[in-house]
Write an enzyme that holds these catalytic residues in place. Structure first.
Site, PDB file in Angstrom:
ATOM      1  N   SER A 106       0.805  -1.220   0.000  1.00 33.45           N
ATOM      2  CA  SER A 106       0.000   0.000   0.000  1.00 33.45           C
ATOM      3  C   SER A 106       0.840   1.273   0.000  1.00 33.45           C
ATOM      4  CB  SER A 106      -0.951   0.007   1.201  1.00 33.45           C
ATOM      5  OG  SER A 106      -0.243  -0.219   2.402  1.00 33.45           O
ATOM      6  N   ASP A 326      -3.845   5.719  11.755  1.00 32.65           N
ATOM      7  CA  ASP A 326      -2.907   5.360  10.690  1.00 32.65           C
ATOM      8  C   ASP A 326      -1.685   6.262  10.768  1.00 32.65           C
ATOM      9  OD1 ASP A 326      -1.503   4.719   8.415  1.00 32.65           O
ATOM     10  OD2 ASP A 326      -3.199   4.870   7.047  1.00 32.65           O
ATOM     11  N   HIS A 329       0.807   5.182   6.620  1.00 35.87           N
ATOM     12  CA  HIS A 329       0.597   5.741   5.290  1.00 35.87           C
ATOM     13  C   HIS A 329       0.714   7.261   5.351  1.00 35.87           C
ATOM     14  CE1 HIS A 329      -1.435   1.773   5.192  1.00 35.87           C
ATOM     15  NE2 HIS A 329      -0.854   1.716   4.006  1.00 35.87           N
TER      16      HIS A 329
END
Length: 350
Positions: A106, A326, A329
């Site tokens: 990702s 998160d 990311h």
């Protein structure tokens, strides 16, 4: 108007007062050693995330209600030289007729979306086409015949399901044919390796005919990367293909890693770590990646993004990811735009 604390204002003054580096000596310039500088020119961010249709919901931090926007206005300043300004029109023109492919997890998708947004402001007047098919996401620019693809493959080596369980074959790449037609390949592999508990996606390692229930993680990682490196050396045409490897992208889940309270995370962070150095430890995987690439017959270009991401504790979606916290990311617009700007600079010098 955005309210600033005295600490924030002092921080900005330090950054604004720092002069941009000149072109410097290309022989001594390291694009990956530098610091983040507050940009007073109004050139950053390089696009408006609210206008870009390619961003995953969890990465569009402004749309998700993140109240601060300072993180959008920092640019990476290498020590002794400067990055080339990303020119989307020039990028498309230089790569006319080419296929560009991101292969990885990702974080690779994060970079693919960033490049798509950087090009969107130039490409939206063209009849670009976006398709999603299985593990592939592809944008095609018909006027330039440029294809930009993301292929989800977090280990690069084979992961297969057998009667005994899920087996990670460290010395096997059976689907590399999907990569062979690309003119520019950008690989990455790391974050899937460090997943534990319910996120861990394998039960056994396999090397040759031998199965291993347990193996030192970095030993397994090195075997897999060596398999990838051998594939690149054996299957890419150097006169046609440029190969990059996206290095280790930092996470910010524990404040003790950057010298603050251990309970502190990326949540609520609004400023990068100032200066040229990160106060925490290096990732062991950094050296593994460098060792493997150095032994390649034709070494890949390393996008050595670790330091520049370690300094950006403020760049993650945090609680504005639409779900769990998160801190791995990156918001878009944001830090991955610099990865693409560096890649563009490297391609210009190639």
């Amino acid at each position: 108007m955005l309210k600033m604390s005295v600490r924030t204002l002092c921080f900005l003054l330090v950054y604004v007062s720092t002069l941009e580096g000149g072109d410097g000596d290309e022989k001594t310039c390291d694009l990956f050693k530098g610091k983040w500088i507050w940009d007073k020119s109004g050139s950053y961010p390089m696009y408006n995330a609210l206008e870009c249709p390619f961003i995953s919901p969890g990465l569009n931090c402004q749309k998700n209600g993140r109240p601060d926007n300072m993180y959008l206005n920092f640019r990476w300043q290498p020590h002794g030289c400067s990055l080339s300004r990303f020119d989307g029109e020039d990028f498309l023109r230089r790569n006319k007729g080419k296929k560009i492919m991101f292969v990885g997890d990702s974080l690779s998708y994060n970079q693919w979306q960033s490049l798509a947004c950087l090009l969107y402001r130039h490409g939206r007047r063209y009849n670009l086409r976006l398709t999603h098919q299985g593990a592939f996401s592809t944008i095609f620019y018909p006027e330039h015949e440029v294809t930009i693809t993301y292929l989800k493959n977090g280990f690069l080596v084979d992961l297969v399901t057998e009667e005994k369980g899920r087996v990670l074959r460290l010395d096997s790449i059976s689907r590399g044919r999907m990569w062979e037609d690309a003119d520019i390949l950008i690989f990455n592999s790391y974050h899937w390796w460090i997943h534990g508990g319910p996120l861990k996606s394998w039960d056994y390692y396999q090397v040759g005919e031998r199965l291993y229930r347990d193996m030192a993680l970095m030993d397994a990682y090195k075997i897999a990367l060596t398999t990838w490196a051998r594939w690149v050396d054996s299957n890419t045409n150097l006169t046609k293909t440029r190969v990059f490897f996206q290095g280790i992208s930092a996470v910010h889940y524990e404040g003790k890693d950057w010298g603050t309270a251990s309970l502190e995370t990326c949540d609520g962070q609004t400023e990068p770590i100032p200066g040229f150095n990160y106060p925490g430890k290096r990732y062991v995987a950094e050296q593994v990646v460098k060792d493997v690439i150095s032994k390649m017959k034709h070494p890949a270009y390393l996008l050595d993004i670790t330091l520049l991401t370690q300094l950006r504790k403020d760049g993650h979606p945090s609680k504005y990811a639409g779900g769990t916290l998160d801190c791995s990311h990156w918001c878009l617009a944001g830090v991955p735009d610099t990865w693409n700007q560096i890649m563009y600079t490297m391609l210009l010098k190639d």
